[in-house]
Design an enzyme around this catalytic site. Sequence first.
Site, PDB file in Angstrom:
ATOM      1  N   LYS A 161       5.864   6.097   7.579  1.00 48.63           N
ATOM      2  CA  LYS A 161       5.334   5.171   8.578  1.00 48.63           C
ATOM      3  C   LYS A 161       6.456   4.683   9.483  1.00 48.63           C
ATOM      4  O   LYS A 161       7.531   4.326   9.007  1.00 48.63           O
ATOM      5  CB  LYS A 161       4.692   3.958   7.908  1.00 48.63           C
TER       6      LYS A 161
ATOM      7  N   HIS B  59       0.810  -1.220   0.000  1.00 49.31           N
ATOM      8  CA  HIS B  59       0.000   0.000   0.000  1.00 49.31           C
ATOM      9  C   HIS B  59       0.845   1.273   0.000  1.00 49.31           C
ATOM     10  O   HIS B  59       1.938   1.303   0.549  1.00 49.31           O
ATOM     11  CB  HIS B  59      -0.872   0.053   1.260  1.00 49.31           C
TER      12      HIS B  59
ATOM     13  N   ASP C  75      -6.501  -5.766  -1.833  1.00 48.23           N
ATOM     14  CA  ASP C  75      -5.159  -6.249  -2.132  1.00 48.23           C
ATOM     15  C   ASP C  75      -5.150  -7.194  -3.326  1.00 48.23           C
ATOM     16  O   ASP C  75      -4.177  -7.228  -4.086  1.00 48.23           O
ATOM     17  CB  ASP C  75      -4.539  -6.899  -0.903  1.00 48.23           C
TER      18      ASP C  75
ATOM     19  N   TYR D 151       1.516   1.245  13.824  1.00 47.72           N
ATOM     20  CA  TYR D 151       2.383   2.163  13.094  1.00 47.72           C
ATOM     21  C   TYR D 151       1.835   3.577  13.147  1.00 47.72           C
ATOM     22  O   TYR D 151       0.639   3.808  13.148  1.00 47.72           O
ATOM     23  CB  TYR D 151       2.630   1.705  11.659  1.00 47.72           C
TER      24      TYR D 151
END
Length: 181
Positions: A71, A62, A168, A131
């Site tokens: 991130k 992603h 996905d 995250y």
Amino acid sequence: MKISATPLQGVLLIEPTVFGDARGYFYESFNARRFAELTGVQASFVQDNHSRSAKGVLRGLHYQIQQAQGKLVRVTAGAIFDVVLDIRRSSPTFGRWHGVVLSAENKHELWVPPGFAHGFTVTSDMAEVQYKTTDYWAPEFERSVIWNDPAVGVAWPLDGEPLLSAKDRAGVPLAQAEVFP
């Protein structure tokens, strides 16, 4: 805290200093001043995310084409194989990936700067991934490179087919993806 460069410029492996004794352990998972001093990155985090996934789940690869997110990824239960893919067309490592094991046991963290696609697969019975992001989630800008693009060739440690979301499964090969300049 120990900071290690990876083969992808800007992606950093972070090993926190852990203080343990008979009671258990303590460590600082994030300290803005220390992070900036050791990495040279002035990150302002605006969102914390937390996912729980079963073994064999694969999330990714992603990224957001606008409102790109940096991130800071860590695992608080279980273990994952974490992958970053360089999608900066002007980068000498464009199209190359790097993978690391992040686990509750090793307590390592990975800094993924904007300009990279990110994903992971769960290698333990279950994993909880947390995250921090430098920009807000913007579904209209979210994109996904297909996890099994043969041109990228990520060596996922999988036993059979992964468990994927519809999003996905609909990822595109890198050659068809919107990328960063």
